[in-house]
Enzyme design. Structure first.
Site, PDB file in Angstrom:
ATOM      1  N   ARG A  41       4.648   7.860 -18.235  1.00 38.31           N
ATOM      2  CA  ARG A  41       3.382   7.467 -17.599  1.00 38.31           C
ATOM      3  C   ARG A  41       3.665   6.685 -16.322  1.00 38.31           C
ATOM      4  O   ARG A  41       4.639   5.943 -16.258  1.00 38.31           O
ATOM      5  CB  ARG A  41       2.544   6.582 -18.518  1.00 38.31           C
ATOM      6  CG  ARG A  41       2.218   7.203 -19.861  1.00 38.31           C
ATOM      7  CD  ARG A  41       1.369   8.443 -19.698  1.00 38.31           C
ATOM      8  NE  ARG A  41       1.556   9.352 -20.822  1.00 38.31           N
ATOM      9  CZ  ARG A  41       0.713   9.479 -21.833  1.00 38.31           C
ATOM     10  NH1 ARG A  41      -0.377   8.756 -21.853  1.00 38.31           N
ATOM     11  NH2 ARG A  41       0.965  10.322 -22.813  1.00 38.31           N
ATOM     12  N   ASP A  85       4.097  -9.764  -0.323  1.00 34.89           N
ATOM     13  CA  ASP A  85       5.330  -8.962  -0.198  1.00 34.89           C
ATOM     14  C   ASP A  85       6.588  -9.807   0.018  1.00 34.89           C
ATOM     15  O   ASP A  85       7.689  -9.304  -0.120  1.00 34.89           O
ATOM     16  CB  ASP A  85       5.222  -7.994   0.992  1.00 34.89           C
ATOM     17  CG  ASP A  85       4.195  -6.895   0.751  1.00 34.89           C
ATOM     18  OD1 ASP A  85       3.607  -6.867  -0.336  1.00 34.89           O
ATOM     19  OD2 ASP A  85       3.994  -6.077   1.663  1.00 34.89           O
ATOM     20  N   SER A 132      -1.251 -10.910  12.077  1.00 36.99           N
ATOM     21  CA  SER A 132      -2.165 -12.006  12.416  1.00 36.99           C
ATOM     22  C   SER A 132      -1.461 -13.075  13.255  1.00 36.99           C
ATOM     23  O   SER A 132      -2.032 -13.612  14.209  1.00 36.99           O
ATOM     24  CB  SER A 132      -2.690 -12.671  11.137  1.00 36.99           C
ATOM     25  OG  SER A 132      -3.316 -11.724  10.327  1.00 36.99           O
TER      26      SER A 132
HETATM   27  P1  ADP Z   1      -1.325  -8.955   8.613  1.00 37.32           P
HETATM   28  O1  ADP Z   1      -1.676 -10.210   9.326  1.00 37.32           O
HETATM   29  O2  ADP Z   1      -1.471  -9.110   7.123  1.00 37.32           O
HETATM   30  O3  ADP Z   1       0.023  -8.419   9.053  1.00 37.32           O
HETATM   31  P2  ADP Z   1      -2.709  -6.985  10.237  1.00 37.32           P
HETATM   32  O4  ADP Z   1      -1.472  -6.471  10.871  1.00 37.32           O
HETATM   33  O5  ADP Z   1      -3.739  -5.999   9.812  1.00 37.32           O
HETATM   34  O6  ADP Z   1      -2.431  -7.864   8.941  1.00 37.32           O
HETATM   35  O7  ADP Z   1      -3.379  -7.997  11.258  1.00 37.32           O
HETATM   36  C1  ADP Z   1      -4.582  -8.661  10.960  1.00 37.32           C
HETATM   37  C2  ADP Z   1      -5.394  -8.850  12.230  1.00 37.32           C
HETATM   38  O8  ADP Z   1      -4.613  -9.604  13.179  1.00 37.32           O
HETATM   39  C3  ADP Z   1      -5.736  -7.566  12.951  1.00 37.32           C
HETATM   40  O9  ADP Z   1      -6.897  -6.951  12.428  1.00 37.32           O
HETATM   41  C4  ADP Z   1      -5.957  -8.054  14.377  1.00 37.32           C
HETATM   42  O10 ADP Z   1      -7.213  -8.650  14.521  1.00 37.32           O
HETATM   43  C5  ADP Z   1      -4.899  -9.146  14.508  1.00 37.32           C
HETATM   44  N1  ADP Z   1      -3.675  -8.583  15.122  1.00 37.32           N
HETATM   45  C6  ADP Z   1      -2.658  -7.923  14.528  1.00 37.32           C
HETATM   46  N2  ADP Z   1      -1.701  -7.561  15.401  1.00 37.32           N
HETATM   47  C7  ADP Z   1      -2.138  -7.999  16.615  1.00 37.32           C
HETATM   48  C8  ADP Z   1      -1.614  -7.945  17.956  1.00 37.32           C
HETATM   49  N3  ADP Z   1      -0.440  -7.360  18.237  1.00 37.32           N
HETATM   50  N4  ADP Z   1      -2.332  -8.516  18.938  1.00 37.32           N
HETATM   51  C9  ADP Z   1      -3.522  -9.112  18.683  1.00 37.32           C
HETATM   52  N5  ADP Z   1      -4.057  -9.201  17.450  1.00 37.32           N
HETATM   53  C10 ADP Z   1      -3.393  -8.658  16.428  1.00 37.32           C
END
Ligand code: ADP
Length: 367
Positions: free
Chosen positions: A279, A152, A107
């Protein structure tokens, strides 16, 4: 009056609401206008009802609530230039010149991409007659401030991410509950916790519950000897009088050849080689649920307040920032560097440079 947008994106974590509340209230306190953007980048692209001006009362009750009240999403459109251009247009139309994003490294990378392309978006939107020259001048720059919501604890350059302590608390409660039944039946339990490339939850949980063995991605055991070593270790403890055995596994645990170490496989080893009644418990999303611990309420609040201060101090030359905590001090550091270091840890694991991965992690939590 400066207008500041706030959204939560990616996986949710406890304490995100505390951060949203702090951003809204600190913004109002400092004379700015905060705007809630619902459902992550989806809301930013949909615009209209998904972006609403926030009042002081709109965030009451947020402090103690888990998850994220304003919603989060994964948004494929935002990964594309065209999608980000619609987001840029909605920001400009709402008058927002600074964006606070609470999410994981994905994000935050997305937000930083939007900012890096900002001049191109402005030029394109002008060419398409979607904004006026005045708007282009008024919104020539977008400031980005990120906060890391992640159970995490996987971002380099910060000691703790928002949600990690609540998740650890939940894991400890769950393992304590398992220990009662384990000792009644002389059972072994294999408990799998979250952490794809970061072993903080598993390692901390092992320390806090007195586990017999732990597997984390940054410190993989020798692929040809670990099974025997595990059995010897557990048997020695039983011989010394212990009634139960507890093994904690991070979901991303691997051996030195990068083969995944799966909970079910550990169970098979303990069952067939040691004849233990074993388990498996995979804690899953329980770790993300429930109300935030005191620490995530605190962290979300002080970081949210700092995010507003960072925006007010910034000028066009300020890079995108990420708010963190290092040695009990709230920090605002360049976002790009934090993400680069975080990716580097995962790459070192992939390249089997485990000691380097541990060394890089130790900048945040293993020292
Ligand atoms: P997190 O933020 O928890 O790492 P994600 O990697 O799934 O989760 O990213 C969340 C959202 O952020 C994605 O669904 C997308 O909309 C946006 N995003 C992630 N990586 C990119 C990127 N490289 N460029 C643009 N938007 C991105």
């Amino acid at each position: 009056v400066k207008r500041i947008g706030i959204l939560t994106s990616g996986g949710d974590s406890q304490g995100m609401n505390a951060a949203v509340r702090a951003v809204v209230r600190m913004a109002i306190f400092r004379g700015c206008e905060p705007f809630l953007i619902h459902e992550g980048y989806n809301g930013l692209i949909k615009g209209k009802d998904m972006i609403s001006k926030a009042s002081w009362e709109d965030v009451s009750g947020f402090l103690t609530t888990g998850g994220t009240v304003i919603g989060t999403a994964r948004c494929t459109e935002f990964r594309e230039y065209e999608g980000r251009q619609i987001a840029a247009l909605n920001l400009i139309k709402t008058g927002i010149s600074a964006l606070v994003v609470i999410g994981g490294d994905g994000s935050l990378t997305g937000a930083d991409n939007l900012r890096a392309e900002w001049p191109n978006h402005i030029a394109d939107l002008l060419k398409k007659d979607l904004i006026t020259k005045q708007m282009a001048t008024d919104f020539s720059c977008l400031m980005i401030v990120g906060m890391v919501g992640s159970i995490d604890n996987d971002l380099a350059t910060t000691d703790l991410t928002i949600g990690a302590v609540s998740a650890l608390t939940r894991i400890c409660e769950a393992v304590d509950a398992l220990q009662c039944t384990a000792s009644s039946h002389h059972r072994a339990f294999v408990v799998e916790v979250m952490g794809r490339s970061c072993g903080w939850l598993a390692l901390s949980a092992a320390i806090c519950t007195g586990a017999d063995y732990v597997f984390i991605p940054e410190d993989p055991p020798n692929s040809s000897t670990w099974e025997k070593k595990l059995c010897t270790e557990l048997k020695n403890r039983r011989d010394a009088g212990k009634k139960t055995s507890l093994v904690i596994v991070a979901e991303g645990a691997v051996d030195s050849e990068l083969n995944p170490i799966k909970s079910e496989h550990i169970k098979d080893i303990l069952t067939t080689r040691l004849n233990y009644d074993t388990r498996v418990t995979i804690l899953g999303h329980v770790q993300r649920g429930g109300s935030p611990s005191f620490y995530d309420r605190y962290l979300g609040t002080v970081q949210g307040a700092e995010a507003i201060e960072a925006i007010l101090k910034a000028d066009a030359s300020t890079p995108s920032l990420v708010i963190g905590i290092l040695e009990n001090k709230i920090t605002a550091q360049p976002l790009k560097e934090a993400i680069k270091l975080t990716k580097q840890v995962a790459n070192e694991i992939k390249n089997k440079n485990f000691s380097r991965a541990l060394e890089l992690r130790s900048t945040s939590f293993l020292n």
